[in-house]
Design an enzyme around this catalytic site. Structure first.
Site, mmCIF file in Angstrom:
data_model
loop_
_atom_site.group_PDB
_atom_site.id
_atom_site.type_symbol
_atom_site.label_atom_id
_atom_site.label_comp_id
_atom_site.label_asym_id
_atom_site.label_seq_id
_atom_site.Cartn_x
_atom_site.Cartn_y
_atom_site.Cartn_z
ATOM 1 N N CYS A 26 0.814 -0.980 0.093
ATOM 2 C CA CYS A 26 0.098 0.136 -0.198
ATOM 3 C C CYS A 26 0.882 1.074 0.086
ATOM 4 C CB CYS A 26 -1.002 -0.163 1.115
ATOM 5 S SG CYS A 26 -0.078 -0.165 2.726
ATOM 6 N N HIS A 164 -1.906 1.540 7.480
ATOM 7 C CA HIS A 164 -2.089 1.354 6.188
ATOM 8 C C HIS A 164 -2.324 2.735 5.365
ATOM 9 C CE1 HIS A 164 -4.038 -0.099 2.704
ATOM 10 N NE2 HIS A 164 -5.117 0.299 2.769
ATOM 11 N N ASN A 204 -8.144 3.691 -2.042
ATOM 12 C CA ASN A 204 -7.318 2.721 -1.559
ATOM 13 C C ASN A 204 -6.603 1.828 -2.479
ATOM 14 O OD1 ASN A 204 -6.741 1.022 0.394
ATOM 15 N ND2 ASN A 204 -8.750 0.479 0.872
#
Lengths: 251, 104
Positions: A26, A164, A204
């Protein structure tokens, strides 16, 4: 600070949503998205940069086992830029000590990177005037998220435990759900007046079929899931002669 | 309460049906019956957790079945969080790399 801002509405700024698959990257996808959007805003040039380069050339070993946003930006600085996604495509596995950066022409580079103040108003101002930024949040609630605005609490989403990285691309306000409010205040004789919920729009890296077409929304103004802990962005600066900025954030 | 005393049989079957739909939608298969049973149990817990979040949330969010509904919270954090070592989250001093010039 404008009342709303959504960089997705400006053509050629936000690249398609990526899918990190079984690679814990990520951090690399988000850093790449930050650089792509800043290049779009600064040079009106749509680019897709190589996430794989960030993984292979990462100084901290296997990029699919996690990493930090600043590692990605340091890699970009060390490699003097990023190759294109087309030339150096994403494979969802990292090949440590097999950096191919020198083989390919660089399509984007950065001057440096900065950490913004941990204040949501300041973040909104920077986002609206300069472009999308990276943030690192507590991922916990996203396991069960489908759509809508998440209004987290420190109890169900610890703002100190951030793990994240995602790209902040805009903000806005929406109407609250009347039924939901009424259900939590049954003792009230009158229904609570409808009020608006301010939110952040975040990109995302779990594919476009997840969440709201790959995006999700978090409540704005309550440090939801630790969104203010590490707001970091690369800086892409135009040469002095061409300083005028032509693109602004669409409402 | 009014349903107490009625046949509770369909309840587990319904859960299994939902789980089967989940497996089809997200292309999940499990290596043996024990693993299937374990994932079904995790799935049931996650549905309960999603329902709890749905009831508690004061925004407009909807929680429910997602591609990660057969993972434990720990597995999900390890697979999709950015920590380098299991159980260790990012926790560095914010001042590192800040605008305090002259500091490394």
């Amino acid at each position: 600070v404008p009342p709303t801002c959504d960089w997705r509405k400006a053509a050629g700024i936000i690249s398609p949503v990526k899918d990190q698959k079984n690679c814990n990257c990520c951090w690399a996808i988000t850093a790449a998205g930050n650089i792509e959007s800043l290049w779009g805003i600064t040079f009106q040039k749509s680019v897709e940069v190589s996430v794989q380069q960030l993984l292979d050339c990462n100084r901290c070993g296997d990029g699919c086992k996690g990493g930090y946003i600043w590692d990605a930006f340091i890699t970009v600085l060390n490699d003097s830029g990023l190759a294109s996604e087309k030339d150096y495509p994403f494979r969802a596995t990292s090949r440590t000590h097999n950096c191919q950066a020198k083989k390919y022409k660089k399509v984007a580079w950065i001057q440096d990177f900065i950490m913004l103040p941990d204040c949501e108003q300041g973040i909104a101002r920077y986002l609206a005037t300069e472009g999308p930024i990276t943030v690192t949040i507590n991922v916990k609630l996203l396991q069960h998220y489908q759509k809508g605005v998440i209004k987290a609490t420190p109890t169900n989403c610890d703002p100190q435990h951030v793990d994240h990285s995602v790209l902040l691309v805009g903000f806005g306000k929406c109407k609250s759900v009347e039924g939901r409010q009424a259900a939590t205040s049954q003792s009230r004789p009158h229904p609570r007046p409808r009020h608006s919920i301010p939110y952040w729009i975040l990109k995302n890296s779990w594919g476009a079929s997840w969440g709201e077409e790959g995006y999700f929304r978090l409540h704005r103004g309550s440090n939801a899931c630790g969104i203010t802990k590490f707001p970091v962005t690369a800086r892409v600066v135009k040469p002095a002669k061409k300083q005028q900025k032509l693109v602004s954030c669409p409402p | 309460g009014s349903r107490r005393g009625q046949d509770p049989g369909p309840q587990p079957l319904k859960l299994k049906e939902v789980f089967t739909l989940f497996q089809i939608r997200y292309n999940r298969s499990y290596s043996n019956p024990a693993e299937y049973a374990r994932r079904l149990d995790i799935f049931a817990r996650n549905l309960a957790e999603a329902q709890r979040l749905q009831e508690e949330d004061l925004g407009t969010a909807e929680f429910g079945v997602t591609p990660f509904s057969d993972l434990t919270e720990e597995e999900f954090g390890q697979l999709y969080g950015l920590q380098r070592a299991a159980g260790r989250a990012l926790n560095v001093d914010r001042k590192v790399g800040s605008d305090e010039r002259g500091q490394t």
